[in-house]
Every structure is written in C-alpha cells, then in structure tokens.
Design an enzyme around this catalytic site. Structure first.
Site, PDB file in Angstrom:
ATOM      1  N   HIS A   1       0.855  -1.195   0.000  1.00 13.49           N
ATOM      2  CA  HIS A   1       0.000   0.000   0.000  1.00 13.49           C
ATOM      3  C   HIS A   1       0.889   1.243   0.000  1.00 13.49           C
ATOM      4  O   HIS A   1       1.936   1.259   0.652  1.00 13.49           O
ATOM      5  CB  HIS A   1      -0.891  -0.004   1.240  1.00 13.49           C
ATOM      6  CG  HIS A   1      -1.757   1.219   1.379  1.00 13.49           C
ATOM      7  ND1 HIS A   1      -2.740   1.543   0.469  1.00 13.49           N
ATOM      8  CD2 HIS A   1      -1.772   2.197   2.320  1.00 13.49           C
ATOM      9  CE1 HIS A   1      -3.337   2.654   0.853  1.00 13.49           C
ATOM     10  NE2 HIS A   1      -2.765   3.082   1.974  1.00 13.49           N
TER      11      HIS A   1
ATOM     12  N   HIS B   1       1.147  11.201  -2.361  1.00 14.87           N
ATOM     13  CA  HIS B   1      -0.078  11.081  -1.575  1.00 14.87           C
ATOM     14  C   HIS B   1      -0.816  12.415  -1.674  1.00 14.87           C
ATOM     15  O   HIS B   1      -0.423  13.400  -1.056  1.00 14.87           O
ATOM     16  CB  HIS B   1       0.239  10.728  -0.119  1.00 14.87           C
ATOM     17  CG  HIS B   1      -0.909  10.097   0.590  1.00 14.87           C
ATOM     18  ND1 HIS B   1      -1.786  10.795   1.357  1.00 14.87           N
ATOM     19  CD2 HIS B   1      -1.346   8.801   0.611  1.00 14.87           C
ATOM     20  CE1 HIS B   1      -2.713   9.984   1.843  1.00 14.87           C
ATOM     21  NE2 HIS B   1      -2.458   8.763   1.401  1.00 14.87           N
TER      22      HIS B   1
END
Length: 1145
Positions: free
Chosen positions: A339, A383
C-alpha cells in the site's frame, strides 16, 4: 561483461581471479558528501569493503553481509546530483565532456546496502569498463557467498570485524586493554577480578596480546562459560551422550550419538543416512584432524551447532517453490501486496521514492500501488493533497520494468489509484505501453475461460488494475448511489448517450443504402489463386457470395489446361520467372525453337501468356479469353478462336503461329515443376486411418476440403469431407465395375466422382473444393491458419443484400484497409480484422475499379473512427476514464462495490481494513461466508483505512482468513503485521504467491486437525546492541489469538540482566508453556526480544516470525531478524519445541 545474473556461470578459476583483483584494490571516484578519489578494496577475512585514502587510512568499512544489490546505473541520483549541482566543476574532475561522460557511463555503479526498508547507497566510478565489470561481478559473487556461508565461517568473519573495529590499521592482534573496551560493544559485561587475565592464560596468550586463533579460542571459552548448563539437557536420557561439561574442549559427541540425537530428539528422518550426518558434523569441527570418516564434535562445537542457522526451527522445504502449485487460478493465492508503495514514511510529510518500488519488488511484492495525479506536463505520483514529495509516473514505471522480475518471475499487478484527467491518463497509457512493451498484458489469454489464469500462465507479465469503461458496470456504479441527486443526473445523462447511439444505428438500418456492388476476385490462400464472387457493401459490411464456378465459369473443357504439364499457373515473378525457366531449360538441352510454357497473366484476370523460345530469345504473347452468349473462347488473334486452351495449343502444334511477324510451330514444352497428372493429384491415400484423416482435414480451414482413403475391406473406400467446420465420412464401394457413393451415386472411376462434385454440391452441402494432398497438409502445419482464414462461420443475417447466395460477411468497421501490389497483381485490397486478425484480400479484373472499392472501404473506416472517437470522448467525459487506460485492463477491473454478490471473475473489489468482518457474531459469519465464496473466483484488495496517516498497518489475518488475496500493507513500517506478512510470503520460495489452503479453495474440503504446541525458551546469542549492554527478555506469542485470554496465546521469560551476548533462561521461573492451535494453516509463532530500559519499559530489539506449518521439533535455533525482517548476523535464540495433533474424542 559478466553481469550479476551470470555470476554463477563462472568457472572456479575465473572466480578466483576476479576475487583476487578485488583484494588488490582499485582506485575509483567515490561519491559521498563530496566526490573524492579513494582506493576501494575487499577484505576477505572480514568480508568487508574498505574505502582507503592515500595515507592508507580507512575512511569507511561496509559489510558485504548487508549488500542487497550492485547496480550499473548511470542515472542514479548520486551521479545525477553531482552532475547537475557541480556542472563544469564535475566535468573538470574527469576532464571529459558531457558526451564523453554519457558514453563512459558503463564505468559507474552503485552499491545498495543496509538493514532498513530504504537502503543506503554508495556510488563509484571506475577508470575503465573492465574494472567496473570486475567489481560488479566480484561483489555479486561475494554477496552470494555470504548468503550461503555456514555458521562457523560467519563467526570467523565476525571475530575479524571485532578485531578490526578496535584498530583498523592493526590486523593481527588485540591487547588486553583493547579487549576490555571491545567486550561491552559485544554486549557483554566483563566480570570483576582477574576474569580476563585468567582467560588469557587458558588460551596461552603471550604479553597480554591475542592473535586471531587465540581470540577465537577466547570467544569459544566466553560463549561456553555462561551457557554450559544448557548441556545438562543431554546428560539425561534417553539417549544421554554428554557427561563432562567443565570445558568446551573436553567431552566429545560421537557420530552415533549425534545421529541418535537428530533422529530421536530433533525428529529428522534424513539422519538415517549416515553420510549426511557426517557432512553436517564436519561443518562445525574446527580441528581438521577430527574431520574423518568417523567425526567427533567437542561439546563447545555441539553447543555452537544448537545455536546455528543449520539447526533452524524453520523447515527450509517450506521455503522452496513448488512449480506444480502455481497452476491454479490467481484467485486461489494470497498475493504479496503493498500500500502506498511510493512512500518511505508517513502519509503526510515523508519522501516519495522510486527506490521504494525497487525495494518492495525485490522483497517479493507482486502488487504495488501507484497514486497518480496531474503534473505540470506529465503525471506524478504522491499522496495527494499532502506534503509528501512527488515523483514522475514515468520514472516509477521504468523502475518497475527494471526490477519487477528480479526476485520472482510471476506476474506483477499495478494497482493504479487514478486522479488524473483524461489528457494525462492518455500519457500514462502511452508510457505503460512504451516501457513495458510485450510484458504488458492487454488481451485475455483464454477469451472463453470462466476463471482467472494461473501464475504460471502469466509469468513475466504486468497486469493493470484500473477502472474500465463498461456501460453496465458504470450504470451499476451510479445506481448504487441512488440517494444522490447529482448522481441521478449523471446516470440519466449516461443513459441518454447510449440511447442516442442506439437510435442512430436503428435509423441507419431502416435506411440501408448499398454503397457499392459488383464482382470481386477474392484470394484463396489454399488454392493460392483468385476466385470471382458477387459482392455488396452495405451497412458498413462487405457481403460476398460463393465463388462463381458454374454459370459464369468456362464450361466443360475450358479448364482442362489446369491439369496440363505445360500450364504453369501463376508464376511469382511473372515474365521474369518465365524467361529464367525457359533459358535454363533450353540452353542446357540445345533447345528447339517453339519450346513454350503457358502462364496466367500478371495484369489481366482470366487472361494468359504464352512464352516461346525462338532463335535464342524469348517472346511473350497474350492469349485472350472472352465470353459470348455464355460460351468461352481462347485466342491469340480474333480471327482464330478455340473453345479451350488445350484446343488452341493442339492447333498451333500442328499449324504455325502467324502473328506479329512470327511464323513458328509449337515444338515441345517446359513441364511444370513437380507436375502430377490429374488422376494422381494426391487426394487418394492407400493407408490412412479415420483419426489421421480427420486430423488432416481439420488442419485445412475450409469447408470442401476432401480426401479419399482405402478401407481395410477389399474394394471399399471412404470419402472424408469437411462440412461446416466438422468432418463427415461417406462409404464408397465397387459393384459391377462401378464406384457407388453413399448408395446414391455411381461413377466409372474415383476421378469421375471427384470431377462431378468439384462443380456440383454434394448432398446440397458443399463441393469437393480442396483436395487434401500431403503437400497441402505440410504447408498448413507450418503457418498460422487463423490469419489466412477468410471464411466466416458466423451466422449471416437473412435480410442481407445477397440473400441465400451470401457465403460470408466482413465487418468493415472493425478492419484496417491497405492497397498495394500483391499476388502478382498490380493492386490488391487487404482488409484485416483488428480483433481476430483474420484477413480478406481481393482485386478486380479492371485495375481502375480496385481503387473505387478501396476508396469506399477507406471512407467507411474513417467515418467509423470519427464516430468512435466522438463516442469515446463522450464516454470519457462521463466516466473520467481514458479509453487507452481502459483498454489495457483485462483481469483486474477495479470495482468499488462494497457487496460481494453479482460479480465477474475479472473484477477486483477494494475495501478498507475496517470493513472486513472480524467479530464472531451471526451477521459477521454470514457476511464472511459470502466473501469467502467470492474470493474463490474473483479478487479482493484490502488496504489500510484512511485514519492510518502514520502508515501503520492493520492485522492482515482476518482478511487472509476470508481468502482476500491482495492484503496491502505499508512495507516501510516495521511493525508486527508487516512481519506477519513477511513470514507468510517466505513460503513457496518467497515468490510473492502462496497457495491458499484447500478448504478455502474448495468448500467440500475440511480444515486440518488442530495442534498443541509445547515450547520453552532456553538461551540466546549475539543479541543486537543499540549503544549499550542490554538486559533482555523474550516474548513468545501465537498469532492470531483464537479465543480465550491473551495470556493463553502469549508468555514472557524473565529478565536477564546486563548480557546480550549469551543470556540463559532456565529453571522454574521459565517453565515450558503450551499453545492450542485451532487453524494451523493460518497460525504464526512469533518470538520477540525486548530489553528493559531505565524506566522499566520494554524496548524492541529483535524478532522472528514463522508460519506454524513450517515449524520443526526439538532443540532448535531461532535466527533473529530486525523489525524490517532483515537477518541479524549470528543473532539467535535456543528453544525446545514439541508439536502434536489434537485427537478427536
């Protein structure tokens, strides 16, 4: 160059020379905080790489034990940083231009080393390519050597490193004073009094100085002194084999005793082979005099064996890959998944790095995540909406391409989290295709399959996980959110688009217009010639009839020339080939004037040319063929016409040709190569079985392919013919000199039978069109028949423009079109279906008409492309998915449904960890059953919920228990759950795919029997030392907890004060403990070593985590790792383990 992948192919002599070169040392440019020229040298005794300055002082030492990769890479950040920031100064260091530096990049390489997730790096530049290649090869050799080194070799190197750490300039001895300062660094508290002085006496040291042999002996005494009480375990039987434990060099363990120990206490069956026992003992014997056919171990050596990796608790057979286990569908595997793969830390401020992808892939990860966002000119990964740094999508894809299959050859899934607009998605798609090329999976392997392919089938493939444009899927996705008014508007708009296009199609059908019709000559790849067909273009389709062989073809004897030896058919190079053939034939035989051959015209359909040898030259004349009132005629001049070509040739054999100043009889001919008379054409087989006949016919992709074969019964034969893609057989027998076919037809000969049905439908089904000769079968064994099959077996609509005469149809909108010279014709149109790669080729008798048909086809295709582009643009704007990205999604179609019903096996559900049912209530069990059933067929990806901004991980076990394949964890976070993940995927060779238990794959199978585990922690060696002497204790736990109190699944040893080198946990305060294992397939045994700090808080030191299924019994070593799962040199526990199945009462 001998690269890293080829190092194992070097012969021993070459390895020795490469290693010697590294030991000699090489001057290189080294890039650290600054670029400087140093000597780089390998120290073999300690397995280290030393960077040495000109004054012979060691600037830096690197442990080869920590090397993970040596990469030849001219664009690595160290080189790039110096190149960009130093500019001309950097170039002056080398005295080279930028172009020269680029050309010389093969001299640059980087060492990646360390024991954390993000590795350290050291970049070097050799003076020559040869030096660089030797270092690349040599370092890989040494890295591999450290991986397979036995424990005594590792101890020897470790002792040398300790000696060098005291004084790097002195490599032969260590003084008492130096030893006193070294022992605390070795995690050992020196006892008071004359402890060290006495040990010096025991090892016979002189002048309070130890050489390496004495230092080794001192180490043996030191390790033995505190742990000799462990040997009391083996003083009692059965079988007892140790009596005196006063000194490590006293009592010996005999070969028979050691064999019995392995068989009865360690429970290893291979110990029945005495030679294997001898081999194992020899590894640990220090005195070569005892390395005999009957070896003996001292008790000190036996104790070293107990703590060694050769005595590991882990059964290495579970770390071996089983290729046969890799043939199940992908849904039957747990897949090692990451992830936020790009992050090196938390989700708010940490750095994004391509090296995070490299590290994950080399750790066996097979599913990586790419969070894609719009960049200034191209997509970036980070992100989103945080302060994490950005990296280019292109750089990530290149890094994945370079390292995807370095550790495992099995497929890699790119889980793309899409935030880019359509424009940048198209850039992404192009980058993926350009970089991955044929590695990228863009088509299903088996279109008709109803299961995912296996890892073996997908070796070396990159699979894209992304949303896919699919009207039904998008409609479902929007309907799920039916409470949202905005979504309803989108849904209505989406349906409106679909209805608009359906209405356009309906109106087009009602107003069908014939855009072009006429006669085309379609190429037959089997007969290798053109046949005439009636053709119509309508509704963007090309319809064509059966070949016109009856009414519109020359009648009766008009085709007799096809079986004549002087008829050469269509020559590949036409006129040039004819001249060469005649020249070669006539010159070698003193050829007579009038020698000839006949061939098909290069330019005119149904016209021919006769080529004549006359006076040493070759003349070519056209033979015309025309039809009047259904009657065909052949002629050289209009004045003299003949009903057949054979009649024309016969006439001019007897009469001179008076034409264009030519007066000459035809006098002999050049026979066709490999000519066979018609009655021996090759369709007859005297010895062929029915199975062989069917095999032959099915190789020929045409109805009407036939052969006749002799049966075992006398005077009987079988006609085998291909009809509608299948093979039918009909009996032929002789009766009163006649050949009777299927009790319905009589013929004078088999040749008459074949001749009859060549022009006439057999049983109203098909004609005997293609005689299956051995030559034809051989030709179709050599080619891909799927691309040359222009026949269409799909149903043709009854309302087609040709009605019942229609044989096939080609969807022009799915084709590409080209027009060029081919098959000895000046213009041939080729239509190639983009989906099934089938093609159809045609031309016309009049060349100008070919272009007319071509222009109509081109217009249809261009209009369809324009319409398709407009429709795609509409779909893209509504779904925010680029067609180019959608098209490369095959088996991993991202679906954001939270339910697990009504699924397709190509879908992937993505759910956060807090949505996975964990509680054992009725609702959770019901939901769990549906998830488990779903995961037998399709894929699920579970990821950390949004609240984990610190990149912490969740417990993956509940998800694994439900069969979820891709349980994505943060590889950069060294916590318990990442360590569980590493343990699971140590199975099956660490290749990233672990076959789920049979009961998960098949609901009819039962779970394995429960187990009881009895375990005791006894001692440790070489525990890691942060910066002080530790006071360790060990916690052992069974994970996941399977009910009851936590104490039922975990226990701790007592604290051992101020000794991390060789602590011991014995006595009643450290008793044996018991664990009950309900699900052995999903259970993990976990050892964690802590120290107690000054505030009495537990501080992590080391860990080891194992799947219970691979645990070995007996007195076992537990090799320890750090939080990131990296091996700690020599660090281990000694435990006793016993396992037993729980018997059902």
């Amino acid at each position: 160059m001998v690269g890293g992948s080829e190092w194992h192919e070097l012969i021993e002599d070459e390895r020795r020379r490469v290693t010697e070169h590294l030991q000699m040392g090489t001057e290189m440019m080294v890039y650290q905080q600054r670029a400087e020229r140093l000597t780089v040298q390998v120290i073999m005794e300690s397995m280290q790489v030393a960077l040495i300055r000109s004054d012979d002082k060691i600037a830096r030492l690197l442990d080869i034990f920590e090397f993970k990769e040596v990469r030849q890479w001219e664009t690595f950040k160290d080189f790039q940083r110096f190149n960009e920031s130093r500019g001309s100064k950097f170039r002056r260091i080398f005295g080279q231009s930028e172009k020269e530096l680029q050309q010389d990049s093969r001299t640059c390489f980087t060492i990646f080393y360390g024991s954390e997730f993000i590795l350290k790096s050291l970049s070097l530049k050799a003076d020559s390519v040869e030096d660089a290649e030797k270092w690349l090869t040599g370092l890989e050799l040494l890295r591999q050597k450290t991986l397979v080194a036995h424990t005594p070799e590792i101890i020897e190197c470790w002792l040398m490193k300790q000696m060098y750490s005291v004084d790097q300039s002195k490599k032969t001895s260590i003084t008492l004073k130096e030893l006193k300062s070294l022992l605390p660094q070795m995690n050992f508290t020196v006892p008071g009094g004359r402890f060290l002085e006495d040990r010096f006496v025991e090892v016979e040291a002189k002048d309070y100085s130890l050489d390496i042999q004495q230092f080794h002996k001192f180490y043996n005494f030191l390790m033995f002194e505190n742990q000799k009480m462990l040997l009391e375990e083996f003083e009692k039987g059965p079988p007892a084999f140790i009596s005196n434990t006063d000194s490590p060099e006293f009592t010996v363990v005999l070969l028979d005793d050691f064999q019995n120990f392995l068989l009865y206490r360690q429970k290893v069956t291979w110990a029945k082979d005495l030679s294997q026992v001898q081999e194992l003992m020899t590894i640990f014997i220090e005195d070569t005099m005892r390395k005999t056919s009957y070896p003996m171990l001292t008790i000190g050596e036996f104790l070293s064996f107990l703590f060694s990796k050769e005595n590991s608790i882990w059964d290495e057979k579970f770390s071996e890959i089983c290729p046969l286990d890799m043939n199940n569908p992908l849904s039957h595997y747990w897949i090692n998944s990451s992830h936020n793969t790009y992050l090196t830390g938390d989700q708010l401020r940490s750095e994004s790095s391509t090296e995070a992808y490299v590290r994950s892939l080399r750790l066996g990860c097979r599913c990586v995540e790419l969070d894609c966002w719009n960049g200034p000119d191209e997509p970036v990964i980070y992100h989103g909406r945080t302060m994490t740094s950005k990296i280019k999508f292109k750089d990530v894809v290149k890094a994945i391409n370079d390292h995807a299959f370095a550790t495992s050859e099995y497929p890699v899934v790119l889980s793309i989290e899409e935030h880019c607009d359509i424009k940048q998605q198209k850039i992404m798609a192009q980058i993926l295709r350009d970089v991955f090329q044929d590695k990228l999976l863009t088509e299903p392997l088996e279109p008709e399959a109803d299961d995912l392919p296996s890892p073996n089938q997908l070796k070396g493939k990159i699979i894209i996980k992304h949303q896919k444009i699919n009207e039904s899927n998008d409609t479902n996705k929007l309907e799920e959110e039916k409470g949202n008014t905005t979504v309803k508007i989108k849904l209505d708009s989406f349906k409106k688009i679909g209805n608009t296009y359906r209405e356009k199609i309906r109106k087009a059908k009602e107003n069908r217009v014939v855009e072009k019709e006429g006669e085309l000559c379609i190429w037959d790849p089997i007969d290798k010639r053109f046949y005439r067909h009636d053709c119509v273009i309508s509704d963007n389709k090309l319809y064509y009839s059966e070949e016109k062989l009856e009414e519109d073809s020359p009648e009766d004897g008009s085709q007799l020339h096809l079986s004549e030896p002087w008829f050469h058919g269509q020559l590949a190079e036409g006129r040039i080939a004819a001249e060469k053939l005649l020249c070669d034939f006539c010159k070698g035989r003193d050829g007579k004037d009038g020698t000839f051959l006949v061939r098909e015209s290069e330019r005119f359909i149904r016209n021919y040319n006769i080529s004549l040898w006359t006076s040493g030259r070759i003349q070519h004349y056209r033979i015309f063929c025309s039809s009047e009132n259904g009657q065909w005629f052949f002629y050289l001049t209009i004045k003299q016409r003949f009903p057949s070509m054979c009649a024309l040739i016969k006439y001019y054999t007897q009469n001179p040709i008076n034409y264009d100043r030519l007066n000459l009889h035809l006098n002999g001919f050049l026979p066709r190569l490999n000519f066979v008379p018609f009655h021996q054409m090759g369709w007859f087989y005297s010895n062929l079985s029915q199975a062989e006949a069917e095999d032959y016919l099915l190789r020929i992709p045409r109805d009407g392919a036939f052969l006749i074969r002799q049966r075992e019964e006398p005077d009987s034969f079988t006609l085998s013919i291909r009809v509608e893609g299948d093979v039918e057989h009909y009996l032929i027998y002789q009766h009163n000199s006649k050949y009777v076919l299927a009790d319905a037809y009589e013929f004078g000969s088999l040749e008459d039978l074949v001749s009859c049905f060549r022009d006439k439908l057999f049983y109203g089904k098909t004609k005997l069109r293609y005689p299956v000769t051995p030559q034809l079968v051989e030709r179709f064994c050599m080619v891909d028949i799927s691309t040359c099959d222009s026949e269409q077996y799909s149903e043709v609509a009854k309302d087609n423009p040709l009605g019942d005469q229609c044989k096939g149809v080609v969807d022009i909108s799915k084709c590409t079109v080209a027009c060029k010279a081919k098959h000895a014709r000046p213009l041939v149109v080729t239509l190639l279906n983009r989906e099934n790669l089938k093609l159809i080729e045609f031309t016309c008798e009049i060349v100008e008409q070919v272009d007319e048909w071509y222009q109509v086809l081109l217009s249809i295709i261009q209009n369809e492309q324009s319409l398709g582009k407009a429709r795609r643009a509409e779909m893209e704007s509504k779904t925010n998915i680029a067609v180019e990205m959608s098209d490369m999604v095959v088996y991993c179609q991202s679906i954001k449904k939270k339910t697990f019903e009504n699924y397709n096996y190509k879908e992937v559900r993505s759910v956060p960890d807090n949505m996975v049912p964990k509680e054992e209530n009725e609702t959770a069990v019901e939901k769990s059953d549906s998830i488990l059933e779903y995961n037998r067929k399709a894929l699920t990806r579970v990821y950390p919920c949004s609240g984990r901004v610190d990149s912490s991980n969740f417990d993956p076990c509940p998800s694994w228990k439900l069969g979820c394949q891709m349980v994505a964890l943060n590889f950069q976070t060294p916590d318990k759950f990442m360590q569980l993940n590493s343990a699971l995927f140590s199975l099956n060779g660490g290749k990233g795919y672990v076959l789920k238990p049979e009961w998960m794959r098949d609901p009819t199978k039962k779970k394995p029997a429960k187990k009881n585990i009895r375990i005791r922690v006894m001692a440790a060696r070489h525990l890691p030392s942060p910066d002080h002497i530790v006071s360790p204790f060990v916690q052992v736990e069974l994970w996941p907890y399977t009910g009851g109190q936590a104490d039922d699944n975990s226990f701790k040893t007592t604290l051992f004060k101020d000794n991390g080198l060789n602590p011991v946990w014995l006595g009643q305060t450290n008793p044996t403990r018991y664990f009950k294992v309900d699900e052995p397939d999903l259970a993990f045994l976990r050892f964690v070593v802590f120290e107690e700090d000054t505030f009495s808080d537990a501080k992590f030191l080391a860990q080891a985590t194992f799947p219970v299924r691979g645990i070995r019994q007996g007195y076992r070593s537990v090799p320890l790792k750090n939080g990131f799962g990296e091996n700690l040199e020599l660090s281990s526990l000694l435990v006793h383990v016993h396992q037993a199945e729980v018997r059902k009462v």
